[in-house]
Design a protein around this motif. Structure first.
Motif, PDB file in Angstrom:
ATOM      1  N   GLY A 140     102.561   8.096  11.204  1.00 41.32           N
ATOM      2  CA  GLY A 140     103.573   8.535  12.154  1.00 41.32           C
ATOM      3  C   GLY A 140     104.945   8.695  11.544  1.00 41.32           C
ATOM      4  N   VAL A 141     105.108   8.222  10.307  1.00 38.57           N
ATOM      5  CA  VAL A 141     106.375   8.332   9.594  1.00 38.57           C
ATOM      6  C   VAL A 141     106.196   9.316   8.447  1.00 38.57           C
ATOM      7  CG1 VAL A 141     108.098   7.108   8.216  1.00 38.57           C
ATOM      8  CG2 VAL A 141     107.066   5.997  10.204  1.00 38.57           C
ATOM      9  N   LEU A 146     102.518  11.849  10.074  1.00 40.31           N
ATOM     10  CA  LEU A 146     102.481  12.442  11.416  1.00 40.31           C
ATOM     11  C   LEU A 146     101.294  13.390  11.547  1.00 40.31           C
ATOM     12  CD1 LEU A 146     104.128  12.506  14.077  1.00 40.31           C
ATOM     13  CD2 LEU A 146     105.244  14.556  13.195  1.00 40.31           C
ATOM     14  N   ALA A 147     101.041  14.187  10.494  1.00 44.04           N
ATOM     15  CA  ALA A 147      99.923  15.128  10.534  1.00 44.04           C
ATOM     16  C   ALA A 147      98.589  14.402  10.649  1.00 44.04           C
ATOM     17  CB  ALA A 147      99.945  16.004   9.285  1.00 44.04           C
ATOM     18  N   ILE A 148      98.435  13.307   9.912  1.00 47.79           N
ATOM     19  CA  ILE A 148      97.187  12.546   9.970  1.00 47.79           C
ATOM     20  C   ILE A 148      97.033  11.883  11.332  1.00 47.79           C
ATOM     21  CG2 ILE A 148      96.018  10.504   9.067  1.00 47.79           C
ATOM     22  CD1 ILE A 148      97.068  11.271   6.288  1.00 47.79           C
ATOM     23  N   LEU A 149      98.080  11.209  11.802  1.00 51.82           N
ATOM     24  CA  LEU A 149      97.995  10.493  13.075  1.00 51.82           C
ATOM     25  C   LEU A 149      97.683  11.433  14.231  1.00 51.82           C
ATOM     26  CD1 LEU A 149      98.312   7.707  14.433  1.00 51.82           C
ATOM     27  CD2 LEU A 149     100.741   8.239  14.745  1.00 51.82           C
ATOM     28  N   ALA A 150      98.234  12.640  14.204  1.00 53.38           N
ATOM     29  CA  ALA A 150      98.062  13.575  15.316  1.00 53.38           C
ATOM     30  C   ALA A 150      96.607  13.941  15.554  1.00 53.38           C
ATOM     31  CB  ALA A 150      98.875  14.840  15.055  1.00 53.38           C
ATOM     32  N   PHE A 151      95.796  13.929  14.491  1.00 54.29           N
ATOM     33  CA  PHE A 151      94.418  14.378  14.638  1.00 54.29           C
ATOM     34  C   PHE A 151      93.407  13.243  14.631  1.00 54.29           C
ATOM     35  CE2 PHE A 151      96.768  18.123  13.341  1.00 54.29           C
ATOM     36  CZ  PHE A 151      96.304  19.039  14.269  1.00 54.29           C
ATOM     37  N   LEU A 152      93.900  12.020  14.791  1.00 56.49           N
ATOM     38  CA  LEU A 152      93.012  10.891  15.041  1.00 56.49           C
ATOM     39  C   LEU A 152      92.688  10.824  16.523  1.00 56.49           C
ATOM     40  CD1 LEU A 152      94.690   8.185  12.757  1.00 56.49           C
ATOM     41  CD2 LEU A 152      92.445   9.256  12.416  1.00 56.49           C
ATOM     42  N   ARG A 176     107.493   6.866  22.723  1.00 58.60           N
ATOM     43  CA  ARG A 176     107.646   8.024  23.611  1.00 58.60           C
ATOM     44  C   ARG A 176     107.940   9.294  22.819  1.00 58.60           C
ATOM     45  NH1 ARG A 176     111.850  10.697  25.533  1.00 58.60           N
ATOM     46  NH2 ARG A 176     113.341   9.190  24.670  1.00 58.60           N
ATOM     47  N   ARG A 177     108.874   9.211  21.890  1.00 55.01           N
ATOM     48  CA  ARG A 177     109.231  10.397  21.125  1.00 55.01           C
ATOM     49  C   ARG A 177     108.142  10.775  20.121  1.00 55.01           C
ATOM     50  NH1 ARG A 177     115.501  10.105  19.416  1.00 55.01           N
ATOM     51  NH2 ARG A 177     114.994  12.258  18.822  1.00 55.01           N
ATOM     52  N   LEU A 178     107.450   9.784  19.588  1.00 51.91           N
ATOM     53  CA  LEU A 178     106.351  10.093  18.675  1.00 51.91           C
ATOM     54  C   LEU A 178     105.228  10.828  19.401  1.00 51.91           C
ATOM     55  CD1 LEU A 178     105.628   7.206  16.138  1.00 51.91           C
ATOM     56  CD2 LEU A 178     105.898   9.637  15.680  1.00 51.91           C
ATOM     57  N   ARG A 179     104.934  10.412  20.633  1.00 55.94           N
ATOM     58  CA  ARG A 179     103.884  11.113  21.389  1.00 55.94           C
ATOM     59  C   ARG A 179     104.245  12.592  21.573  1.00 55.94           C
ATOM     60  NH1 ARG A 179     104.088   6.159  24.356  1.00 55.94           N
ATOM     61  NH2 ARG A 179     102.211   4.899  23.987  1.00 55.94           N
ATOM     62  N   THR A 180     105.518  12.873  21.802  1.00 50.45           N
ATOM     63  CA  THR A 180     105.943  14.272  21.935  1.00 50.45           C
ATOM     64  C   THR A 180     105.730  15.024  20.629  1.00 50.45           C
ATOM     65  OG1 THR A 180     107.605  13.700  23.610  1.00 50.45           O
ATOM     66  CG2 THR A 180     107.900  15.774  22.418  1.00 50.45           C
ATOM     67  N   ARG A 181     106.100  14.421  19.520  1.00 51.81           N
ATOM     68  CA  ARG A 181     105.940  15.073  18.218  1.00 51.81           C
ATOM     69  C   ARG A 181     104.465  15.207  17.833  1.00 51.81           C
ATOM     70  NH1 ARG A 181     108.693  11.697  14.290  1.00 51.81           N
ATOM     71  NH2 ARG A 181     108.483  13.443  12.843  1.00 51.81           N
ATOM     72  N   LEU A 182     103.654  14.257  18.240  1.00 52.86           N
ATOM     73  CA  LEU A 182     102.211  14.358  17.974  1.00 52.86           C
ATOM     74  C   LEU A 182     101.603  15.525  18.747  1.00 52.86           C
ATOM     75  CD1 LEU A 182     101.284  10.563  18.047  1.00 52.86           C
ATOM     76  CD2 LEU A 182     101.239  12.047  16.041  1.00 52.86           C
ATOM     77  N   GLY A 205     103.915  18.922   7.085  1.00 49.49           N
ATOM     78  CA  GLY A 205     102.627  18.437   6.597  1.00 49.49           C
ATOM     79  C   GLY A 205     101.468  18.978   7.399  1.00 49.49           C
ATOM     80  N   ALA A 206     100.294  18.999   6.776  1.00 44.91           N
ATOM     81  CA  ALA A 206      99.058  19.426   7.433  1.00 44.91           C
ATOM     82  C   ALA A 206      97.930  18.517   6.984  1.00 44.91           C
ATOM     83  CB  ALA A 206      98.732  20.886   7.095  1.00 44.91           C
ATOM     84  N   ALA A 207      97.066  18.165   7.917  1.00 46.39           N
ATOM     85  CA  ALA A 207      95.974  17.236   7.638  1.00 46.39           C
ATOM     86  C   ALA A 207      94.866  17.905   6.835  1.00 46.39           C
ATOM     87  CB  ALA A 207      95.419  16.678   8.940  1.00 46.39           C
ATOM     88  N   VAL A 208      94.221  17.095   6.012  1.00 46.00           N
ATOM     89  CA  VAL A 208      93.027  17.485   5.260  1.00 46.00           C
ATOM     90  C   VAL A 208      91.894  16.584   5.746  1.00 46.00           C
ATOM     91  CG1 VAL A 208      91.971  17.601   2.975  1.00 46.00           C
ATOM     92  CG2 VAL A 208      94.382  18.228   3.267  1.00 46.00           C
ATOM     93  N   PHE A 209      90.756  17.182   6.077  1.00 44.70           N
ATOM     94  CA  PHE A 209      89.699  16.451   6.771  1.00 44.70           C
ATOM     95  C   PHE A 209      88.534  16.121   5.843  1.00 44.70           C
ATOM     96  CE2 PHE A 209      92.157  18.744   9.842  1.00 44.70           C
ATOM     97  CZ  PHE A 209      92.253  17.873  10.927  1.00 44.70           C
ATOM     98  N   ASP A 210      87.900  14.969   6.111  1.00 44.94           N
ATOM     99  CA  ASP A 210      86.727  14.571   5.339  1.00 44.94           C
ATOM    100  C   ASP A 210      85.458  15.158   5.951  1.00 44.94           C
ATOM    101  OD1 ASP A 210      86.078  12.991   7.557  1.00 44.94           O
ATOM    102  OD2 ASP A 210      86.715  11.118   6.619  1.00 44.94           O
TER     103      ASP A 210
END
Length: 254
Positions: A140-141, A146-152, A176-182, A205-210
């Motif tokens: 989230g930081v 943030l990119a990783i957390l958003a897609f969990l 609250r603000r993190l949920r908006t950014r997610l 950033g962008a997530a890379v998936f396993d």
């Protein structure tokens, strides 16, 4: 619930090793290690001295700083046979830097944190220096976290937000603000860090998936604010997503 004997000591040792490795290349003094881990200075020094005796950390007598020792390198070399993806990722990180002109990075999820594994300097002469290899942030930081957390899964996100205190990173990291950014990250596919860690230093950033479609890594780029104008962000976002997809496919095919 009973705890395994020695669990507290192991947790403290792990925290000390993470703090020291995350401060490379300069290392940390004893007081800084104590501050980073929440330990008293005498406890931190005792653990560091014991780790040094076993070769897990080294102490620079001139600077007074602690750095990772040779035993960590040997253990890491063995673990790399299973976990190291840098040989596959390095060309993609370099290509991302070439395509955008910005400094590019690969970070990996490690529990509730991200750790930066790879970096590639961009061609643009002004650079952000927020990230470097070995640095850790809570999920989230920074844009990678943030990119990783958003897609969990949502349940994992809520458990994480309830269990960590990110107030040290500013009001923008409140739940609250993190949920908006997610939510924004899920909508666009890429995460934006608009100077939240260092004023004027932007990141995306962008997530890379396993193989299980879980966000295990992230690609990110950083630079000065002028290089991340609202008009340019979609272009940078597309480049991030293209290279993140390329790396996802390469890792699944290894």
């Amino acid at each position: 619930m009973s705890t395994v004997p020695g669990t507290q000591v192991i947790g403290r040792v792990a925290a000390v090793l993470r703090a020291v490795s995350g401060a490379m290349p300069r290392g940390l003094g004893t007081t800084a290690v104590a501050s980073a881990t929440g330990l008293s200075r005498p406890t931190a020094h005792r653990l560091l001295a014991s780790l040094a005796a076993e070769g897990f950390v080294d102490h620079d007598a001139l600077s007074g700083r602690w750095v990772p020792g040779p035993e960590l390198y040997l253990l890491g070399a063995v673990a790399a046979e299973r976990y190291d993806i840098t040989a596959i990722a390095r060309p993609v990180v370099r290509a991302l830097s070439d395509a955008t002109g910005e400094s590019a990075f690969l970070s990996a999820r490690r529990g509730d944190e991200t750790v930066c594994l790879l970096s590639e300097d961009g061609a643009f002469p002004l650079r952000s220096h927020v990230l470097h290899e070995g640095i850790r942030f809570p999920l989230g930081v920074a844009s990678a976290g943030l990119a990783i957390l958003a897609f969990l899964p949502d349940s994992t996100i809520e458990r994480h937000l309830a269990g960590v205190d990110l107030s040290a990173y500013g009001d923008a990291h409140s739940p609250r603000r993190l949920r908006t950014r997610l939510a924004e990250t899920r909508a666009t596919g890429w995460a934006l860090n608009p100077g939240l860690l260092v004023e004027g230093s932007f990141g995306m950033g962008a997530a890379v998936f396993d193989a299980s479609d879980q966000p295990a890594w992230a690609l990110s780029i950083t630079g000065v604010e002028a290089r991340f104008s609202p008009a340019r962000r979609p272009e940078l976002g597309r480049a991030l997503l293209e290279h993140a997809h390329r790396l996802t496919q390469a890792l699944r095919g290894r």
